[in-house]
Design a protein around this motif. Structure first.
Motif, PDB file in Angstrom:
ATOM      1  N   ASP A   1     -11.653   0.761   5.953  1.00  0.00           N
ATOM      2  CA  ASP A   1     -10.616   1.527   5.254  1.00  0.00           C
ATOM      3  C   ASP A   1     -11.190   2.413   4.145  1.00  0.00           C
ATOM      4  OD1 ASP A   1      -8.591   0.632   6.861  1.00  0.00           O
ATOM      5  OD2 ASP A   1      -7.768  -0.811   5.448  1.00  0.00           O
TER       6      ASP A   1
ATOM      7  N   TRP B   1      -1.106   3.506  -7.020  1.00  0.00           N
ATOM      8  CA  TRP B   1      -0.218   4.664  -7.019  1.00  0.00           C
ATOM      9  C   TRP B   1      -0.061   5.217  -8.433  1.00  0.00           C
ATOM     10  CZ3 TRP B   1       0.713   7.661  -3.124  1.00  0.00           C
ATOM     11  CH2 TRP B   1       0.592   7.144  -1.834  1.00  0.00           C
TER      12      TRP B   1
ATOM     13  N   PHE C   1      -3.098   2.664   8.383  1.00  0.00           N
ATOM     14  CA  PHE C   1      -3.102   2.576   6.921  1.00  0.00           C
ATOM     15  C   PHE C   1      -3.306   3.969   6.312  1.00  0.00           C
ATOM     16  CE2 PHE C   1      -5.915   2.681   3.242  1.00  0.00           C
ATOM     17  CZ  PHE C   1      -5.110   2.085   2.279  1.00  0.00           C
TER      18      PHE C   1
ATOM     19  N   ARG D   1      -4.474  17.220  -3.354  1.00  0.00           N
ATOM     20  CA  ARG D   1      -4.501  16.115  -2.387  1.00  0.00           C
ATOM     21  C   ARG D   1      -4.884  14.828  -3.126  1.00  0.00           C
ATOM     22  NH1 ARG D   1      -5.803  16.663   3.228  1.00  0.00           N
ATOM     23  NH2 ARG D   1      -5.881  14.398   3.250  1.00  0.00           N
ATOM     24  N   SER D   2      -4.155  13.766  -2.811  1.00  0.00           N
ATOM     25  CA  SER D   2      -4.443  12.466  -3.417  1.00  0.00           C
ATOM     26  C   SER D   2      -4.987  11.531  -2.355  1.00  0.00           C
ATOM     27  CB  SER D   2      -3.158  11.854  -3.965  1.00  0.00           C
ATOM     28  OG  SER D   2      -2.762  12.517  -5.128  1.00  0.00           O
ATOM     29  N   PHE D   3      -5.891  10.657  -2.744  1.00  0.00           N
ATOM     30  CA  PHE D   3      -6.466   9.714  -1.794  1.00  0.00           C
ATOM     31  C   PHE D   3      -6.299   8.297  -2.313  1.00  0.00           C
ATOM     32  CE2 PHE D   3      -8.232  13.831  -1.025  1.00  0.00           C
ATOM     33  CZ  PHE D   3      -8.104  13.939   0.352  1.00  0.00           C
ATOM     34  N   LYS D   4      -5.523   7.524  -1.558  1.00  0.00           N
ATOM     35  CA  LYS D   4      -5.183   6.158  -1.939  1.00  0.00           C
ATOM     36  C   LYS D   4      -6.168   5.193  -1.308  1.00  0.00           C
ATOM     37  CE  LYS D   4      -2.549   2.523  -3.015  1.00  0.00           C
ATOM     38  NZ  LYS D   4      -3.612   1.535  -2.747  1.00  0.00           N
ATOM     39  N   LEU D   5      -7.018   4.604  -2.148  1.00  0.00           N
ATOM     40  CA  LEU D   5      -7.913   3.561  -1.644  1.00  0.00           C
ATOM     41  C   LEU D   5      -7.138   2.258  -1.503  1.00  0.00           C
ATOM     42  CD1 LEU D   5      -9.920   5.582  -3.381  1.00  0.00           C
ATOM     43  CD2 LEU D   5     -11.559   3.785  -2.834  1.00  0.00           C
ATOM     44  N   PRO D   6      -7.551   1.427  -0.557  1.00  0.00           N
ATOM     45  CA  PRO D   6      -6.823   0.167  -0.366  1.00  0.00           C
ATOM     46  C   PRO D   6      -7.074  -0.811  -1.505  1.00  0.00           C
ATOM     47  CG  PRO D   6      -8.767   0.211   1.038  1.00  0.00           C
ATOM     48  CD  PRO D   6      -8.687   1.550   0.372  1.00  0.00           C
TER      49      PRO D   6
ATOM     50  N   GLU E   1       0.811  -1.223   0.000  1.00  0.00           N
ATOM     51  CA  GLU E   1       0.000   0.000   0.000  1.00  0.00           C
ATOM     52  C   GLU E   1       0.841   1.267   0.000  1.00  0.00           C
ATOM     53  OE1 GLU E   1      -2.890   0.001  -0.808  1.00  0.00           O
ATOM     54  OE2 GLU E   1      -4.049  -1.659   0.009  1.00  0.00           O
ATOM     55  N   THR E   2       2.080   1.188   0.495  1.00  0.00           N
ATOM     56  CA  THR E   2       2.950   2.371   0.497  1.00  0.00           C
ATOM     57  C   THR E   2       3.874   2.388  -0.719  1.00  0.00           C
ATOM     58  OG1 THR E   2       4.451   1.164   1.953  1.00  0.00           O
ATOM     59  CG2 THR E   2       2.948   2.732   3.002  1.00  0.00           C
ATOM     60  N   ASN E   3       3.626   1.456  -1.626  1.00  0.00           N
ATOM     61  CA  ASN E   3       4.371   1.427  -2.896  1.00  0.00           C
ATOM     62  C   ASN E   3       5.849   1.091  -2.687  1.00  0.00           C
ATOM     63  OD1 ASN E   3       4.113   1.567  -5.658  1.00  0.00           O
ATOM     64  ND2 ASN E   3       4.627   3.746  -5.793  1.00  0.00           N
TER      65      ASN E   3
ATOM     66  N   LEU F   1       0.466   9.193  -8.790  1.00  0.00           N
ATOM     67  CA  LEU F   1       1.808   9.757  -8.979  1.00  0.00           C
ATOM     68  C   LEU F   1       2.022  10.202 -10.422  1.00  0.00           C
ATOM     69  CD1 LEU F   1       3.936   7.168  -6.934  1.00  0.00           C
ATOM     70  CD2 LEU F   1       3.146   9.408  -6.172  1.00  0.00           C
TER      71      LEU F   1
ATOM     72  N   ASN G   1      -3.247   9.622   3.484  1.00  0.00           N
ATOM     73  CA  ASN G   1      -4.645   9.977   3.248  1.00  0.00           C
ATOM     74  C   ASN G   1      -5.182  10.993   4.253  1.00  0.00           C
ATOM     75  OD1 ASN G   1      -5.107   8.407   0.981  1.00  0.00           O
ATOM     76  ND2 ASN G   1      -5.760   6.621   2.153  1.00  0.00           N
TER      77      ASN G   1
ATOM     78  N   ARG H   1     -13.012   5.333   5.621  1.00  0.00           N
ATOM     79  CA  ARG H   1     -12.120   6.372   6.140  1.00  0.00           C
ATOM     80  C   ARG H   1     -11.545   7.225   5.009  1.00  0.00           C
ATOM     81  NH1 ARG H   1      -9.394   6.489  11.269  1.00  0.00           N
ATOM     82  NH2 ARG H   1     -10.072   4.348  11.563  1.00  0.00           N
ATOM     83  N   VAL H   2     -11.131   6.581   3.927  1.00  0.00           N
ATOM     84  CA  VAL H   2     -10.556   7.343   2.804  1.00  0.00           C
ATOM     85  C   VAL H   2     -11.595   8.321   2.260  1.00  0.00           C
ATOM     86  CG1 VAL H   2      -9.397   7.233   0.567  1.00  0.00           C
ATOM     87  CG2 VAL H   2      -9.131   5.350   2.145  1.00  0.00           C
TER      88      VAL H   2
ATOM     89  N   GLU I   1     -12.129  11.244   4.688  1.00  0.00           N
ATOM     90  CA  GLU I   1     -11.019  12.207   4.641  1.00  0.00           C
ATOM     91  C   GLU I   1     -11.095  13.050   3.370  1.00  0.00           C
ATOM     92  OE1 GLU I   1      -8.746  12.912   6.918  1.00  0.00           O
ATOM     93  OE2 GLU I   1      -9.441  11.375   8.320  1.00  0.00           O
TER      94      GLU I   1
END
Lengths: 266, 266
Positions: A92, A243, B59, A254-259, A62-64, A247, B65, A95-96, A99
């Protein structure tokens, strides 16, 4: 090294089992009585170790931090299944979206219609979990022909917190761009699926044209964002499960990374 | 909404306790016998819910996020403590270093001395965990005066997997740049601490000059990377525990995000 400990534990476990199977009738009674507890502790340790290792793998994914990967680790199939089907994944994505919604509301829009939010489609707005549940939750190597058959059905459900966010974003007055790695040939079914799932009123749905197919997703999506910026749009938010959605050039404020622990697109 | 369920469970729990405390002597025996099991299940559910919520928070923090956050959630102090002090953090940093090492070895260096790797210092090469263990693992608002006293001691230990990676990177022939948010005034103690912890032979240690103090870390670090690129360096790898170490202009070919659930630097 990472899974060495697991295999060590596993060997210990089989050792314990083999003892019980073959020798239990020759061992004195008290020892037999002690075995189950021992095995139970080893099982617990094994399960805990597996949870630790697979959580660590998920963090790295998830953190690439991982090189492009083709399938999930064999040892983590049950972990990924439990994560996706249980409450963890839902918590998860909720939450994304929350946010992202907080950020979207905090932004002062210019009112010139040039404030944009980019959404990816698969595993961001639509869930292909019904497909992946039938294909090992990422353990099977991705097979495009099979996946395309699923796409053709236009039956992927909405990721509910994403639908809620989508509507909030539209309601706030953002221009919404859907930027997907799906092919232009799939425009019809994609529109149909999105509508069926409750998504409407986007400004533009961008799919891969024939020249785009050879490009890495990061390049293709960067080029499309560059075009938006050239047209005067300000990309304030971007939601994606990869990602390669987030990227590259012309990134959003702002970017939002879904799981997504099931697959990786470079 | 995120912690509502926990508080609901917590209320249920106190209800169960209050019943036992105040009414146990008037309840018929069988009911008393049933309570402990019930309470145990509720405790287990509560602990599981907390683990789920705090893992989800971690996460969100690790994937960038969340909006800039000042302290960890009150409810997650024990979770963060267990994560940092138990095996989970060690497993995670080991995996990041391993992945970075695999990438570093896969790169063909040009041999002109211009292939560079950037390392952040705090929570990347050196661990301030002894300090944070005394300050609630991120629950206390960051207090620079107190933290600077700790820095002055030059006693932060090496993050061992990072030291191993650092030596591998040097051995492969990369130029190593240390790029830290610490102040130029702390150069002496920083060099002393790095040497004490086993770090040597870096090419350049870059600290914040007085003009840099007002800048966001992302801006300051981007500017410093821009300078490296202007000097002809190719930044192939970058290791940092903050997204502000990794995002921005002149990014590295591959970035490696070390875990840090204790603090966030924008």
């Amino acid at each position: 090294m990472a899974f060495l400990r697991i295999f060590l534990l596993f060997s210990l476990l089989s050792l314990a089992f083999s003892h019980e199977t073959f020798n239990s009738h020759v061992l004195p009674r008290p020892l037999i009585l002690e075995y189950p507890e021992n095995v139970e502790i080893q099982f617990k340790e094994f399960a805990e170790e597996l949870r630790l290792q697979c959580t660590s793998w998920r963090f790295a994914a998830e953190t690439n931090n991982l090189s492009p990967w083709k399938t999930i680790p064999q040892e983590c199939v049950d972990y990924v299944k439990d994560y996706m089907m249980g409450r963890a994944y839902s918590i998860d994505v909720e939450r994304v979206s929350k946010e992202a919604g907080v950020f979207a509301k905090s932004v002062e829009l210019s009112g010139d219609g040039k404030d944009a939010w980019v959404f990816d489609v698969d595993e961001t707005l639509l869930s292909n979990l019904p497909y992946y549940a039938e294909h090992g939750y990422g353990l099977e190597i991705f097979y495009p022909v099979e996946f395309d058959k699923w796409v053709e059905k236009a039956r992927a459900p909405a990721i509910q917190p994403s639908l809620k966010l989508y509507e909030e974003i539209l309601g706030l007055g953002f221009k919404v761009f859907l930027l997907t790695g799906r092919s232009e040939r799939q425009r019809g079914v994609t529109v149909e699926n999105l509508n069926n799932a409750g998504f409407q009123n986007w400004d533009k749905l961008i799919l891969r044209a024939s020249d785009d197919h050879a490009k890495l997703a990061t390049i293709y999506k960067s080029e499309k964002r560059n075009e938006m910026v050239e047209e005067g749009y300000r990309i304030l938010g971007n939601s994606g499960d990869q990602w390669s959605d987030l990227l590259g050039s012309s990134p959003s404020v702002r970017s939002f990374k879904l799981p997504n622990p099931m697959y990786y697109i470079p």
